[in-house]
Write a protein that holds these residues in place. Structure first.
Motif, PDB file in Angstrom:
ATOM      1  N   ALA A  83      -5.339  -9.936  -9.567  1.00  0.00           N
ATOM      2  CA  ALA A  83      -6.231  -9.277  -8.608  1.00  0.00           C
ATOM      3  C   ALA A  83      -5.593  -9.191  -7.226  1.00  0.00           C
ATOM      4  CB  ALA A  83      -7.559 -10.030  -8.535  1.00  0.00           C
ATOM      5  N   THR A  84      -4.926 -10.261  -6.810  1.00  0.00           N
ATOM      6  CA  THR A  84      -4.310 -10.270  -5.482  1.00  0.00           C
ATOM      7  C   THR A  84      -3.154  -9.287  -5.401  1.00  0.00           C
ATOM      8  OG1 THR A  84      -4.890 -12.613  -5.237  1.00  0.00           O
ATOM      9  CG2 THR A  84      -3.251 -11.727  -3.730  1.00  0.00           C
ATOM     10  N   ALA A  85      -2.277  -9.280  -6.411  1.00  0.00           N
ATOM     11  CA  ALA A  85      -1.137  -8.360  -6.409  1.00  0.00           C
ATOM     12  C   ALA A  85      -1.606  -6.912  -6.414  1.00  0.00           C
ATOM     13  CB  ALA A  85      -0.242  -8.630  -7.618  1.00  0.00           C
ATOM     14  N   GLY A  86      -2.619  -6.595  -7.226  1.00  0.00           N
ATOM     15  CA  GLY A  86      -3.122  -5.225  -7.284  1.00  0.00           C
ATOM     16  C   GLY A  86      -3.766  -4.794  -5.990  1.00  0.00           C
ATOM     17  N   SER A  87      -4.576  -5.653  -5.399  1.00  0.00           N
ATOM     18  CA  SER A  87      -5.250  -5.311  -4.140  1.00  0.00           C
ATOM     19  C   SER A  87      -4.248  -5.155  -3.006  1.00  0.00           C
ATOM     20  CB  SER A  87      -6.277  -6.403  -3.794  1.00  0.00           C
ATOM     21  OG  SER A  87      -7.216  -6.567  -4.833  1.00  0.00           O
ATOM     22  N   LEU A  88      -3.264  -6.049  -2.974  1.00  0.00           N
ATOM     23  CA  LEU A  88      -2.228  -5.980  -1.942  1.00  0.00           C
ATOM     24  C   LEU A  88      -1.445  -4.679  -2.043  1.00  0.00           C
ATOM     25  CD1 LEU A  88      -0.730  -7.639   0.300  1.00  0.00           C
ATOM     26  CD2 LEU A  88       0.784  -8.478  -1.503  1.00  0.00           C
ATOM     27  N   THR A  89      -1.072  -4.304  -3.257  1.00  0.00           N
ATOM     28  CA  THR A  89      -0.310  -3.069  -3.468  1.00  0.00           C
ATOM     29  C   THR A  89      -1.109  -1.845  -3.050  1.00  0.00           C
ATOM     30  OG1 THR A  89       0.895  -4.075  -5.313  1.00  0.00           O
ATOM     31  CG2 THR A  89       0.904  -1.674  -5.178  1.00  0.00           C
ATOM     32  N   ALA A  90      -2.385  -1.790  -3.413  1.00  0.00           N
ATOM     33  CA  ALA A  90      -3.222  -0.629  -3.092  1.00  0.00           C
ATOM     34  C   ALA A  90      -3.355  -0.441  -1.587  1.00  0.00           C
ATOM     35  CB  ALA A  90      -4.601  -0.805  -3.734  1.00  0.00           C
ATOM     36  N   VAL A  91      -3.630  -1.530  -0.869  1.00  0.00           N
ATOM     37  CA  VAL A  91      -3.826  -1.435   0.583  1.00  0.00           C
ATOM     38  C   VAL A  91      -2.531  -1.033   1.280  1.00  0.00           C
ATOM     39  CG1 VAL A  91      -4.325  -2.769   2.663  1.00  0.00           C
ATOM     40  CG2 VAL A  91      -5.751  -3.051   0.626  1.00  0.00           C
ATOM     41  N   LEU A  92      -1.418  -1.677   0.919  1.00  0.00           N
ATOM     42  CA  LEU A  92      -0.165  -1.407   1.616  1.00  0.00           C
ATOM     43  C   LEU A  92       0.417  -0.050   1.265  1.00  0.00           C
ATOM     44  CD1 LEU A  92       1.529  -4.909   1.508  1.00  0.00           C
ATOM     45  CD2 LEU A  92       0.538  -3.743   3.463  1.00  0.00           C
ATOM     46  N   ALA A  93       0.179   0.433   0.053  1.00  0.00           N
ATOM     47  CA  ALA A  93       0.646   1.782  -0.301  1.00  0.00           C
ATOM     48  C   ALA A  93      -0.050   2.823   0.568  1.00  0.00           C
ATOM     49  CB  ALA A  93       0.388   2.052  -1.779  1.00  0.00           C
ATOM     50  N   TRP A 215      -3.639  -5.339 -10.674  1.00  0.00           N
ATOM     51  CA  TRP A 215      -4.825  -4.514 -10.865  1.00  0.00           C
ATOM     52  C   TRP A 215      -5.791  -4.812  -9.722  1.00  0.00           C
ATOM     53  CZ3 TRP A 215      -5.460  -0.382 -13.707  1.00  0.00           C
ATOM     54  CH2 TRP A 215      -6.752   0.151 -13.828  1.00  0.00           C
ATOM     55  N   PRO A 216      -6.085  -3.815  -8.869  1.00  0.00           N
ATOM     56  CA  PRO A 216      -6.953  -4.075  -7.710  1.00  0.00           C
ATOM     57  C   PRO A 216      -8.316  -4.604  -8.137  1.00  0.00           C
ATOM     58  CG  PRO A 216      -5.903  -1.913  -7.540  1.00  0.00           C
ATOM     59  CD  PRO A 216      -5.629  -2.410  -8.931  1.00  0.00           C
ATOM     60  N   ASN A 217      -8.748  -5.667  -7.481  1.00  0.00           N
ATOM     61  CA  ASN A 217     -10.070  -6.231  -7.747  1.00  0.00           C
ATOM     62  C   ASN A 217     -10.536  -6.952  -6.481  1.00  0.00           C
ATOM     63  OD1 ASN A 217     -12.407  -7.350  -8.667  1.00  0.00           O
ATOM     64  ND2 ASN A 217     -11.472  -8.611 -10.254  1.00  0.00           N
ATOM     65  N   PHE A 218     -11.094  -6.176  -5.557  1.00  0.00           N
ATOM     66  CA  PHE A 218     -11.530  -6.748  -4.291  1.00  0.00           C
ATOM     67  C   PHE A 218     -12.780  -7.606  -4.441  1.00  0.00           C
ATOM     68  CE2 PHE A 218      -9.040  -2.989  -3.144  1.00  0.00           C
ATOM     69  CZ  PHE A 218      -8.194  -3.509  -2.181  1.00  0.00           C
ATOM     70  N   ALA A 219     -13.426  -7.520  -5.596  1.00  0.00           N
ATOM     71  CA  ALA A 219     -14.624  -8.323  -5.847  1.00  0.00           C
ATOM     72  C   ALA A 219     -14.287  -9.716  -6.379  1.00  0.00           C
ATOM     73  CB  ALA A 219     -15.541  -7.599  -6.843  1.00  0.00           C
ATOM     74  N   HIS A 220     -13.031  -9.969  -6.743  1.00  0.00           N
ATOM     75  CA  HIS A 220     -12.637 -11.285  -7.260  1.00  0.00           C
ATOM     76  C   HIS A 220     -12.894 -12.346  -6.194  1.00  0.00           C
ATOM     77  CE1 HIS A 220     -10.025 -14.594  -8.530  1.00  0.00           C
ATOM     78  NE2 HIS A 220     -10.075 -14.077  -9.754  1.00  0.00           N
ATOM     79  N   GLU A 221     -13.435 -13.472  -6.624  1.00  0.00           N
ATOM     80  CA  GLU A 221     -13.813 -14.531  -5.684  1.00  0.00           C
ATOM     81  C   GLU A 221     -12.618 -14.992  -4.838  1.00  0.00           C
ATOM     82  OE1 GLU A 221     -13.843 -18.708  -4.408  1.00  0.00           O
ATOM     83  OE2 GLU A 221     -12.761 -17.944  -6.169  1.00  0.00           O
ATOM     84  N   GLY A 222     -11.473 -15.169  -5.458  1.00  0.00           N
ATOM     85  CA  GLY A 222     -10.294 -15.602  -4.727  1.00  0.00           C
ATOM     86  C   GLY A 222      -9.809 -14.557  -3.733  1.00  0.00           C
ATOM     87  N   VAL A 223      -9.834 -13.288  -4.116  1.00  0.00           N
ATOM     88  CA  VAL A 223      -9.413 -12.208  -3.214  1.00  0.00           C
ATOM     89  C   VAL A 223     -10.339 -12.130  -2.016  1.00  0.00           C
ATOM     90  CG1 VAL A 223      -9.108  -9.710  -3.001  1.00  0.00           C
ATOM     91  CG2 VAL A 223      -8.301 -10.896  -5.061  1.00  0.00           C
ATOM     92  N   ARG A 224     -11.640 -12.283  -2.245  1.00  0.00           N
ATOM     93  CA  ARG A 224     -12.592 -12.255  -1.126  1.00  0.00           C
ATOM     94  C   ARG A 224     -12.314 -13.390  -0.144  1.00  0.00           C
ATOM     95  NH1 ARG A 224     -16.684 -11.697  -5.026  1.00  0.00           N
ATOM     96  NH2 ARG A 224     -17.542 -13.716  -4.368  1.00  0.00           N
TER      97      ARG A 224
END
Length: 507
Positions: A83-93, A215-224
């Motif tokens: 979740a973290t890798a996907g979310s990070l990639t989406a935002v920075l792209a 895989w982006p998952n901004f709802a994941h507890e750790g990502v939040r």
């Protein structure tokens, strides 16, 4: 201690190659328009890397990941990484795409003085379109490095920056002759380096079984939780980087070459800062995070005290040596090809100012983790805002009488304010508890530093004489002075009873 030495050794290799890279750039480009344009085009994504990837993201991600590694299952850890890798990639792209489209406007923001020179502005914008994707690539590299550090694989992330220096040296030597605008070759070198650093770490993640499937998952507890911690952390540990960027903005308004003078002097300060300050800060963050998760307050406090002692042991003599030997060091490293005598004098002025703040820069690197490891990002942001406002005031007061050196001195003064407030608040909260032996330790460090400075001052030839030395004569003198100063310093410490066993961090 062992982990710190591993990171220091790898960082030393990287910084030595970084100096070699800067020698090549100084020889081929000097401090002219092409060099100024590249330094600004590289500084923007590099600044955001330090602010975001190595600053806010790292300080927010490592404590959460350390908690997961201590208290959660393997499946939950992998879900967090995905979740973290996907979310990070989406935002920075998205950020990278926007920045490439808006490159000329970004140059106006970060180097407004270039606006009066259309050709210089256009060249810098073209370079920025090549260098900005480095932010995406290096942020993913920092993500991978944080995972490896949490699992005590410190050597690989510490070695990775070597690839940037090798790439830039290769671009300068082999691509420059092929380019109509030589400086553009360096921009290509930055892009190539970003990809190389990311790919290099992949096998080591695979070996640990921790290679994420983004895989982006901004709802994941750790990502939040990471996002909540990241907001304040943007101002926390990275205030010194914001101050350095403000120096670049104001330097672009000064005489031609000011940006380059600040860059070359900052590079020399970055050597001890990276080898000692960043190395110790890197290894104590995951360790402090684990101690906090285990609720081991006594060991947490002892580790902070140990980190401060190590920083002072190495940072104080390094800062003084840089100040005493400013011109000889700059001449030995950079006074070739397009680099002039005046460039050396100007860079020496800012080097002494930066060296004055070196200990403070290093202390920030080890004090800020005392907050981030406890997932407290609000306190450092308050300190960061105070320091940043103070830096702006110092800039306005010092830029007129001291020009570019005033900008460097303002950064040093604000760093002392930042480090002082961080240390005071940690002490007030009962998190930093000074261990026995500080009076004796202070006498040992101050006496050894004074002896070293006196020897360097009286033994080193006058700096004008260095201009007449050949390459090997310069290198021989610098090597001899380093050996002399280091030997006297550590001999004094040994004579007053300091031993290696006193420097170990015991569990």
């Amino acid at each position: 201690m062992r982990s710190g030495l591993v990171v220091s050794a790898m960082t030393m290799l990287s910084r030595v190659l970084g100096l070699a890279r800067d020698v090549v750039i100084a020889t081929l480009l000097g401090a002219g328009d092409g060099a100024d344009a590249f330094f600004v085009a590289f500084k923007i994504p590099n600044f955001l890397r330090r602010l975001f990837a190595e600053g806010a993201f790292n300080q927010a991600f490592v404590p959460v990941l350390s908690e997961y590694s201590t208290q959660r299952s393997r499946e939950e850890i992998r879900a967090l990484l995905n979740a973290t890798a996907g979310s990070l990639t989406a935002v920075l792209a998205l950020i990278t795409a926007v920045a490439m489209l808006c490159a000329p406007w970004l140059i106006w923001v970060f180097a407004p003085g270039f606006g009066s020179e259309p050709e210089k502005l256009s060249l810098t914008a073209d370079m920025l379109r090549l260098t900005f994707p480095y932010l995406l690539l290096i942020s993913l590299t920092a993500f991978s490095g944080s995972v490896l550090n949490t699992w005590n694989r410190f050597a690989v992330p510490a070695f990775t920056p070597v690839l940037l220096n090798l790439s830039l040296i290769g671009a300068a030597l082999f691509l420059m002759p092929l380019m109509e605008e030589p400086a553009m070759a360096l921009a290509w070198g930055v892009l190539i380096a970003g990809a190389a650093q990311l790919v290099f770490q992949v096998p080591f993640l695979l070996r640990l079984g921790l290679m994420p499937t983004p895989w982006p998952n901004f709802a994941h507890e750790g990502v939040r939780r990471i996002l909540r911690l990241m907001g304040p952390a943007l101002f926390g540990v990275s205030v010194s980087q914001i101050n350095l960027l403000l120096d670049t903005v104001l330097a672009s308004l000064l005489a031609a070459g000011s940006v380059s003078w600040l860059y070359y002097s900052d590079r020399l300060v970055e050597l001890p800062l990276g080898v000692f300050g960043v190395a110790i800060g890197t290894v104590i963050l995951p360790a402090l995070s684990k101690r906090h998760a285990e609720q081991s307050k006594e060991h947490f406090a002892a580790m902070l005290d140990w980190a401060i002692r190590i920083v002072l042991l190495l940072g104080l003599p390094a800062a003084l040596a840089l100040a005493v030997l400013a011109e000889p060091l700059l001449i030995t490293l950079f006074h070739y090809g397009a680099m002039t005598d005046n460039d050396i004098q100007m860079a020496a002025m800012s080097l002494r100012a930066y060296a004055f703040g070196l200990v403070a820069f290093m202390l920030i690197k080890v004090l800020a983790p005392g907050f981030f490891a406890r997932q407290d990002t609000k306190t450092p942001v308050k300190v960061g805002i105070v320091a940043m406002v103070a830096n702006m005031v110092f800039n306005l007061l010092l830029i007129w009488p001291l020009a570019h050196a005033g900008l460097a001195l303002a950064t040093a003064l604000s760093a002392f304010l930042n480090a002082g407030l961080l240390g005071y608040l940690l002490y007030k909260q009962g998190v930093l508890v000074f261990q026995p032996g500080w009076k004796r330790y202070s006498v040992q460090l101050l006496g050894g530093s004074a002896l070293m400075c006196a020897a360097l001052y009286f033994v080193a030839p006058d700096w004008q004489a260095w201009l007449t030395f050949g390459l090997w004569q310069r290198v021989s003198w610098v090597t001899g002075l380093v050996i002399l100063g280091g030997s006297l310093y550590f001999a004094w410490l040994a004579a007053l009873g300091l031993r290696i066993r006193h420097l170990k961090m015991h569990s």
